[in-house]
Design an enzyme around this catalytic site. Structure first.
Site, PDB file in Angstrom:
ATOM      1  N   HIS A 263       0.851  -1.193   0.000  1.00  0.00           N
ATOM      2  CA  HIS A 263       0.000   0.000   0.000  1.00  0.00           C
ATOM      3  C   HIS A 263       0.883   1.238   0.000  1.00  0.00           C
ATOM      4  O   HIS A 263       2.111   1.143   0.110  1.00  0.00           O
ATOM      5  CB  HIS A 263      -0.973  -0.004   1.176  1.00  0.00           C
ATOM      6  CG  HIS A 263      -0.347   0.068   2.526  1.00  0.00           C
ATOM      7  ND1 HIS A 263       0.431  -0.943   3.041  1.00  0.00           N
ATOM      8  CD2 HIS A 263      -0.383   1.029   3.492  1.00  0.00           C
ATOM      9  CE1 HIS A 263       0.839  -0.620   4.257  1.00  0.00           C
ATOM     10  NE2 HIS A 263       0.369   0.578   4.551  1.00  0.00           N
TER      11      HIS A 263
ATOM     12  N   HIS B  14       1.138   3.962   2.012  1.00  0.00           N
ATOM     13  CA  HIS B  14       1.562   4.717   3.186  1.00  0.00           C
ATOM     14  C   HIS B  14       3.081   4.881   3.158  1.00  0.00           C
ATOM     15  O   HIS B  14       3.812   3.992   2.714  1.00  0.00           O
ATOM     16  CB  HIS B  14       1.117   4.026   4.470  1.00  0.00           C
ATOM     17  CG  HIS B  14      -0.297   4.347   4.845  1.00  0.00           C
ATOM     18  ND1 HIS B  14      -1.068   3.523   5.638  1.00  0.00           N
ATOM     19  CD2 HIS B  14      -1.085   5.425   4.552  1.00  0.00           C
ATOM     20  CE1 HIS B  14      -2.267   4.066   5.811  1.00  0.00           C
ATOM     21  NE2 HIS B  14      -2.300   5.213   5.155  1.00  0.00           N
TER      22      HIS B  14
ATOM     23  N   ASP C 294      -0.468  -4.151   5.882  1.00  0.00           N
ATOM     24  CA  ASP C 294      -1.206  -3.734   7.074  1.00  0.00           C
ATOM     25  C   ASP C 294      -2.680  -4.097   6.906  1.00  0.00           C
ATOM     26  O   ASP C 294      -3.274  -3.852   5.851  1.00  0.00           O
ATOM     27  CB  ASP C 294      -1.083  -2.224   7.281  1.00  0.00           C
ATOM     28  CG  ASP C 294       0.358  -1.784   7.510  1.00  0.00           C
ATOM     29  OD1 ASP C 294       1.248  -2.649   7.516  1.00  0.00           O
ATOM     30  OD2 ASP C 294       0.579  -0.573   7.680  1.00  0.00           O
TER      31      ASP C 294
ATOM     32  N   ASP D 142       5.546   4.727   5.209  1.00  0.00           N
ATOM     33  CA  ASP D 142       6.489   3.781   5.821  1.00  0.00           C
ATOM     34  C   ASP D 142       6.665   2.513   4.992  1.00  0.00           C
ATOM     35  O   ASP D 142       7.463   1.646   5.358  1.00  0.00           O
ATOM     36  CB  ASP D 142       6.073   3.440   7.256  1.00  0.00           C
ATOM     37  CG  ASP D 142       4.681   2.837   7.359  1.00  0.00           C
ATOM     38  OD1 ASP D 142       3.788   3.263   6.604  1.00  0.00           O
ATOM     39  OD2 ASP D 142       4.469   1.957   8.220  1.00  0.00           O
ATOM     40  N   HIS D 143       5.971   2.443   3.861  1.00  0.00           N
ATOM     41  CA  HIS D 143       6.108   1.286   2.970  1.00  0.00           C
ATOM     42  C   HIS D 143       6.663   1.658   1.594  1.00  0.00           C
ATOM     43  O   HIS D 143       7.008   0.755   0.825  1.00  0.00           O
ATOM     44  CB  HIS D 143       4.760   0.583   2.807  1.00  0.00           C
ATOM     45  CG  HIS D 143       4.261  -0.039   4.072  1.00  0.00           C
ATOM     46  ND1 HIS D 143       4.295  -1.397   4.300  1.00  0.00           N
ATOM     47  CD2 HIS D 143       3.734   0.514   5.202  1.00  0.00           C
ATOM     48  CE1 HIS D 143       3.802  -1.651   5.512  1.00  0.00           C
ATOM     49  NE2 HIS D 143       3.456  -0.507   6.065  1.00  0.00           N
TER      50      HIS D 143
ATOM     51  N   HIS E 244       6.178  -5.523  11.520  1.00  0.00           N
ATOM     52  CA  HIS E 244       5.441  -4.267  11.706  1.00  0.00           C
ATOM     53  C   HIS E 244       5.197  -4.040  13.203  1.00  0.00           C
ATOM     54  O   HIS E 244       4.078  -3.818  13.656  1.00  0.00           O
ATOM     55  CB  HIS E 244       4.123  -4.287  10.926  1.00  0.00           C
ATOM     56  CG  HIS E 244       3.644  -2.918  10.535  1.00  0.00           C
ATOM     57  ND1 HIS E 244       2.738  -2.204  11.282  1.00  0.00           N
ATOM     58  CD2 HIS E 244       3.958  -2.128   9.485  1.00  0.00           C
ATOM     59  CE1 HIS E 244       2.488  -1.044  10.697  1.00  0.00           C
ATOM     60  NE2 HIS E 244       3.228  -0.971   9.595  1.00  0.00           N
TER      61      HIS E 244
ATOM     62  N   HIS F 182      -7.468  -2.222   5.191  1.00  0.00           N
ATOM     63  CA  HIS F 182      -6.656  -1.173   5.801  1.00  0.00           C
ATOM     64  C   HIS F 182      -7.299   0.180   5.516  1.00  0.00           C
ATOM     65  O   HIS F 182      -8.287   0.266   4.784  1.00  0.00           O
ATOM     66  CB  HIS F 182      -5.229  -1.243   5.252  1.00  0.00           C
ATOM     67  CG  HIS F 182      -4.237  -0.450   6.039  1.00  0.00           C
ATOM     68  ND1 HIS F 182      -4.200  -0.439   7.413  1.00  0.00           N
ATOM     69  CD2 HIS F 182      -3.221   0.375   5.640  1.00  0.00           C
ATOM     70  CE1 HIS F 182      -3.217   0.334   7.824  1.00  0.00           C
ATOM     71  NE2 HIS F 182      -2.611   0.849   6.763  1.00  0.00           N
TER      72      HIS F 182
END
Length: 317
Positions: free
Chosen positions: A63, A65, A212, A67-68, A270, A141
């Protein structure tokens, strides 16, 4: 086949865990490495491993976001600087192409290789070659998110040499043809079907890597009978309501999924920066009370995915 964790933290980089990135090393199987998510500073993490960016030929994004994905433009640039010239394919939700292309254009970065994009809109098969299939499923998510299931195709059964010798079939190049399942004609006129001298097909390995997610039936589809399940564990036992409100999972929910879906090994990642030292160990202890084969992974952990051979009777050796 090995899994190497380049980042196992959640949200933002921490002292002990970088943000999410997972490498699936397929050097023996196809001389390549696949990355799953590329959080900030992933290329710095790679410098502390034996991974070579030019070996990376597929990147699967769960996805969008930060942090990915925030480490993706830098990694792509470094791959080019370090001599990578083979095409690379990026899989991920709609928007991943725009993110990469804008980042490269604004920074005036020119790559020495071509990027192919496969933006996912539906669930199902996203890649197949002679050795592997990769499936994607939507997860639950806050934004569109996918999990991936990597299935290695079955290996041909082992050649039953004792049976060949008993049938007075002389050794030599013909054994290689029979091993490939071919039908061959011997000098004495006999026609031999290689399939008659092969043991049971050896089942390929299955790895499921989830993004996530809250608990969802699609996670079950990804996880069923997996040799290894990589599942997020942002929250701990007793925090299921909090996990749901933030569109995440607890360690217990992940363990229950692994048990229900007959997974062989559960790897929890995570991990929130709240959980360090003894608290991280407690996450693992809690999950093992539900599913014994659970491990809370750390950055740079390397996990081999074992190949379980079957005997002639079709049972695990």
């Amino acid at each position: 086949m090995e899994i190497e964790f380049l980042g196992t933290g959640a949200g933002s980089p921490g002292k002990f865990r970088n943000v999410t990135s997972t490498a699936l090393r397929l050097l023996d199987e196809r001389n390549s490495v696949w990355l799953f998510d590329v959080g900030e500073a992933t290329q710095h993490q790679i410098l502390r491993t034996t991974l070579k960016p030019r070996k990376i030929d597929k990147i699967f994004i769960t996805h969008l976001h930060g942090d990915h994905i925030f480490g993706l433009p830098g990694l792509l640039s470094s791959r080019s600087f370090q001599g990578g010239d083979a095409p690379l394919t990026i899989y991920g939700p709609k928007g991943i192409r725009n993110f990469v292309e804008v980042s490269l254009r604004v920074s005036e970065t020119k790559l020495s290789y071509k990027i192919r994009y496969q933006e996912l809109t539906t669930d199902g098969l996203v890649f197949e070659d002679g050795k592997f299939r990769v499936y994607a499923q939507h997860l639950d998510h806050r934004i569109e998110c996918f999990g991936y299931r990597i299935e290695e195709k079955d290996h041909p059964g082992e050649l039953q040499v004792e049976q060949l010798q008993a049938a007075k079939i002389p050794s030599g190049p013909v054994y290689g043809q029979l091993k490939a399942g071919k039908t061959v004609t011997l000098p004495d006129g006999r026609v031999i079907n290689g399939a008659d001298f092969l043991g049971p097909a050896q089942p390929g390995r299955i790895v499921a890597i989830l993004g996530d997610t809250r608990q969802t039936p699609n996670a079950e589809k990804l996880a069923i009978n997996a040799d290894v399940l990589v599942h997020e564990s942002t929250f701990a036992k007793g925090e299921s309501k909090l996990a749901r409100s933030y569109y995440h999972s607890t360690n217990i929910q992940a363990a229950e999924l692994a048990k229900r879906m007959h997974v062989k090994q559960l790897l929890l990642n995570h991990i929130s920066a709240r959980y360090t030292g003894k608290m991280a160990a407690e996450l693992q202890h809690q999950a093992r009370e539900v599913f014994k084969q659970t491990r809370v992974v750390k950055d740079f952990d390397e996990i081999e995915v074992p190949f379980e051979k079957l005997t002639k009777e079709g049972t695990p050796s």
